[in-house]
Design a protein around this motif. Structure first.
Motif, PDB file in Angstrom:
ATOM      1  N   SER A   2      -1.873  12.091  -8.683  1.00 17.99           N
ATOM      2  CA  SER A   2      -3.122  12.781  -8.285  1.00 17.99           C
ATOM      3  C   SER A   2      -2.891  13.965  -7.349  1.00 17.99           C
ATOM      4  CB  SER A   2      -4.042  11.790  -7.573  1.00 17.99           C
ATOM      5  OG  SER A   2      -3.443  11.415  -6.347  1.00 17.99           O
ATOM      6  N   LYS A   3      -1.682  14.026  -6.745  1.00 14.02           N
ATOM      7  CA  LYS A   3      -1.359  15.032  -5.697  1.00 14.02           C
ATOM      8  C   LYS A   3      -2.227  14.839  -4.447  1.00 14.02           C
ATOM      9  CE  LYS A   3       1.332  17.136  -8.672  1.00 14.02           C
ATOM     10  NZ  LYS A   3       2.387  16.168  -8.928  1.00 14.02           N
ATOM     11  N   ILE A   4      -2.739  13.638  -4.286  1.00 15.14           N
ATOM     12  CA  ILE A   4      -3.593  13.366  -3.124  1.00 15.14           C
ATOM     13  C   ILE A   4      -2.863  12.435  -2.146  1.00 15.14           C
ATOM     14  CG2 ILE A   4      -5.700  12.151  -2.372  1.00 15.14           C
ATOM     15  CD1 ILE A   4      -7.030  13.134  -4.929  1.00 15.14           C
ATOM     16  N   THR A   5      -2.835  12.839  -0.890  1.00 15.05           N
ATOM     17  CA  THR A   5      -2.339  11.953   0.167  1.00 15.05           C
ATOM     18  C   THR A   5      -3.569  11.385   0.885  1.00 15.05           C
ATOM     19  OG1 THR A   5      -0.408  13.349   0.496  1.00 15.05           O
ATOM     20  CG2 THR A   5      -0.931  11.821   2.268  1.00 15.05           C
ATOM     21  N   PRO A   6      -3.717  10.057   0.877  1.00 15.48           N
ATOM     22  CA  PRO A   6      -4.889   9.499   1.567  1.00 15.48           C
ATOM     23  C   PRO A   6      -4.942   9.939   3.035  1.00 15.48           C
ATOM     24  CG  PRO A   6      -3.810   7.830   0.237  1.00 15.48           C
ATOM     25  CD  PRO A   6      -2.899   9.014   0.232  1.00 15.48           C
ATOM     26  N   GLY A   7      -6.134  10.275   3.500  1.00 21.81           N
ATOM     27  CA  GLY A   7      -6.307  10.754   4.882  1.00 21.81           C
ATOM     28  C   GLY A   7      -7.403   9.986   5.587  1.00 21.81           C
ATOM     29  N   LEU A   8      -7.122   9.580   6.815  1.00 20.74           N
ATOM     30  CA  LEU A   8      -8.091   8.825   7.618  1.00 20.74           C
ATOM     31  C   LEU A   8      -8.438   9.610   8.885  1.00 20.74           C
ATOM     32  CD1 LEU A   8      -9.607   6.107   8.305  1.00 20.74           C
ATOM     33  CD2 LEU A   8      -7.522   5.431   9.520  1.00 20.74           C
ATOM     34  N   ALA A   9      -9.724   9.814   9.107  1.00 18.20           N
ATOM     35  CA  ALA A   9     -10.178  10.455  10.346  1.00 18.20           C
ATOM     36  C   ALA A   9     -10.704   9.381  11.291  1.00 18.20           C
ATOM     37  CB  ALA A   9     -11.299  11.448  10.045  1.00 18.20           C
ATOM     38  N   ILE A  41       0.845  -1.200   0.000  1.00 23.00           N
ATOM     39  CA  ILE A  41       0.000   0.000   0.000  1.00 23.00           C
ATOM     40  C   ILE A  41       0.884   1.255   0.000  1.00 23.00           C
ATOM     41  CG2 ILE A  41      -1.702   1.329   1.340  1.00 23.00           C
ATOM     42  CD1 ILE A  41      -2.654  -1.424   2.485  1.00 23.00           C
ATOM     43  N   ARG A  42       1.955   1.222   0.810  1.00 22.46           N
ATOM     44  CA  ARG A  42       2.840   2.401   0.906  1.00 22.46           C
ATOM     45  C   ARG A  42       3.402   2.749  -0.475  1.00 22.46           C
ATOM     46  NH1 ARG A  42       7.954   3.873   1.475  1.00 22.46           N
ATOM     47  NH2 ARG A  42       8.723   1.776   1.050  1.00 22.46           N
ATOM     48  N   LYS A  43       3.858   1.707  -1.179  1.00 18.93           N
ATOM     49  CA  LYS A  43       4.451   1.936  -2.512  1.00 18.93           C
ATOM     50  C   LYS A  43       3.389   2.411  -3.505  1.00 18.93           C
ATOM     51  CE  LYS A  43       8.405  -1.139  -2.250  1.00 18.93           C
ATOM     52  NZ  LYS A  43       8.707  -2.560  -2.271  1.00 18.93           N
ATOM     53  N   ASP A  44       2.224   1.763  -3.493  1.00 20.90           N
ATOM     54  CA  ASP A  44       1.137   2.158  -4.412  1.00 20.90           C
ATOM     55  C   ASP A  44       0.709   3.598  -4.145  1.00 20.90           C
ATOM     56  OD1 ASP A  44       1.154  -0.344  -5.477  1.00 20.90           O
ATOM     57  OD2 ASP A  44      -0.729  -1.030  -4.579  1.00 20.90           O
ATOM     58  N   ALA A  45       0.648   3.960  -2.841  1.00 25.06           N
ATOM     59  CA  ALA A  45       0.177   5.305  -2.489  1.00 25.06           C
ATOM     60  C   ALA A  45       1.164   6.376  -2.944  1.00 25.06           C
ATOM     61  CB  ALA A  45      -0.075   5.395  -0.982  1.00 25.06           C
ATOM     62  N   ILE A  46       2.465   6.036  -2.950  1.00 27.38           N
ATOM     63  CA  ILE A  46       3.470   7.009  -3.435  1.00 27.38           C
ATOM     64  C   ILE A  46       3.211   7.294  -4.916  1.00 27.38           C
ATOM     65  CG2 ILE A  46       5.933   7.320  -3.982  1.00 27.38           C
ATOM     66  CD1 ILE A  46       6.547   5.792  -1.359  1.00 27.38           C
ATOM     67  N   ARG A  47       2.982   6.226  -5.682  1.00 27.83           N
ATOM     68  CA  ARG A  47       2.698   6.401  -7.130  1.00 27.83           C
ATOM     69  C   ARG A  47       1.419   7.215  -7.325  1.00 27.83           C
ATOM     70  NH1 ARG A  47       5.073   1.282  -7.700  1.00 27.83           N
ATOM     71  NH2 ARG A  47       3.150   0.208  -7.204  1.00 27.83           N
ATOM     72  N   PHE A  48       0.408   6.896  -6.527  1.00 29.00           N
ATOM     73  CA  PHE A  48      -0.886   7.583  -6.621  1.00 29.00           C
ATOM     74  C   PHE A  48      -0.717   9.076  -6.303  1.00 29.00           C
ATOM     75  CE2 PHE A  48      -4.716   8.885  -4.110  1.00 29.00           C
ATOM     76  CZ  PHE A  48      -5.636   8.912  -5.155  1.00 29.00           C
ATOM     77  N   GLN A  49       0.081   9.374  -5.270  1.00 24.69           N
ATOM     78  CA  GLN A  49       0.316  10.773  -4.876  1.00 24.69           C
ATOM     79  C   GLN A  49       0.978  11.553  -6.003  1.00 24.69           C
ATOM     80  OE1 GLN A  49       2.492   9.868  -1.372  1.00 24.69           O
ATOM     81  NE2 GLN A  49       0.831  10.383   0.010  1.00 24.69           N
ATOM     82  N   LYS A  50       1.917  10.892  -6.689  1.00 28.88           N
ATOM     83  CA  LYS A  50       2.632  11.578  -7.775  1.00 28.88           C
ATOM     84  C   LYS A  50       1.675  12.015  -8.874  1.00 28.88           C
ATOM     85  CE  LYS A  50       7.325  10.023  -7.228  1.00 28.88           C
ATOM     86  NZ  LYS A  50       7.996   8.737  -7.201  1.00 28.88           N
TER      87      LYS A  50
END
Ligand code: NDP
Length: 284
Positions: free
Chosen positions: A29-36, A18-27
């Motif tokens: 989409s410019k979105i950092t997933p956020g959990l409340a 997930i960490r690796k996939d999220a880095i690619r996604f951030q690049k």
């Protein structure tokens, strides 16, 4: 002797992916997933769960937002907070830590969460989607169990699967996920007759009851995959599952320990769902 399924190792691998996939996604989409995570009251166990969820967010590079409200918080105040979180574009997943104080209607709170941010998958819309096979997320604990089964190399399709327990958060969604994976599924509960006979037919047995040693060694089919969701305290206060681990591990093919089996997977799948929710937020 059964092979022990290392939930910590599987969870670590899931989080790393997930960490690796999220880095690619951030690049892109410019979105950092956020959990409340919303905690109402002072329950010590809930506090630990909330702390662990925050830690997991840090591990995978997500933002975490924590809201701790006093136990006497009126329901309307919690509903207003959920409304704010539903609209906040930096928050992709909302988790309200259960149980809530008695004066708050849990069903009403769950129904107030935007289904696209309902990373626990408890909202009636998401429960319905799970049943029809069109879910955006799966509830974290049953989804974690599916990952653990996968880690053994066992193909669910065609197998006899028995789920002991029919709660809305574990047993029922567990049965749905196994069915979607083409298992032949039986659900057992407190009124099931001859529980041992039913369990003995299982190639894959999932225990989610909350009773220490309910599942004894003689209830297990030789070579079966045994997943113990239970989290109980034995007479000495030691954490234990629903399965008599010592006896069952002599018969099963694979077995999860408690602790160190399903528990770590639940949080890993929460990260997976938060990531899925972030991706959903960019889908037109
Ligand atoms: P619930 O109490 O909501 O449900 C328990 C289920 O077990 C019920 O369906 C009940 O049947 C059934 N049951 C009770 N006694 C028997 C029996 N003698 N024979 C067969 N079935 C029986 O519990 P949950 O589903 O919320 O949790 C189950 C366990 O999993 C608990 O130990 C909990 O702590 C643990 N858990 C662990 C998680 C993790 O991350 N590792 C996450 C969530 C839960 P009936 O419906 O007829 O009453």
């Amino acid at each position: 002797m059964a092979e022990i399924i290392d939930g910590k190792a599987v969870a670590a691998a899931v989080k790393e992916r997930i960490r690796k996939d999220a880095i690619r996604f951030q690049k892109t989409s410019k979105i950092t997933p956020g959990l409340a995570v919303v905690l109402v009251g002072n329950d010590p166990a809930s506090k630990i769960y909330v702390r662990n969820k925050k830690k997991a967010c840090e591990e995978v590079g997500f933002k975490s937002f924590e809201y701790v409200l006093p136990a006497e918080t009126p329901e309307i105040v919690l509903l207003e907070l959920i409304d704010t979180l539903n609209r906040d574009p930096n928050i992709h997943g909302i988790l309200v830590q259960l149980p809530l104080p008695k004066h708050i209607d849990e069903d009403e709170i769950i129904a107030a969460i935007n289904p696209k941010k309902d990373v626990d998958c408890f909202h009636p819309v998401n429960v319905g989607k799970l049943v029809t096979g069109s879910a955006d997320f799966a509830p974290c604990t049953p989804a974690g169990v599916m990952e653990l089964i996968k880690s053994t190399g066992t193909e669910v399709a065609g197998k006899r699967c028995v789920v002991v327990g029919r709660s809305n958060i574990v047993g029922k969604p567990m049965a749905m996920l196994l069915l979607q994976a083409n298992g032949t599924v039986t659900i057992c509960h407190s009124k099931t007759e001859n529980l041992g006979d039913v369990c003995r037919e299982a190639d894959i047995l999932v225990a989610a009851v909350g009773k220490p040693k309910l599942i004894t060694g003689d209830m297990i089919k030789p070579g079966a995959v045994v997943i113990d969701v239970g989290m109980n305290r034995d007479a000495n206060g030691k954490l234990c599952g629903d399965v008599d681990f010592k006896a069952a591990s002599k018969v099963a093919g694979f077995i999860t320990p408690v602790p160190g089996g399903v528990g770590p997977m639940t949080i890993a799948m929460l990260m997976e769902n938060t990531y899925s929710a972030a991706k959903l937020s960019v889908v037109k």
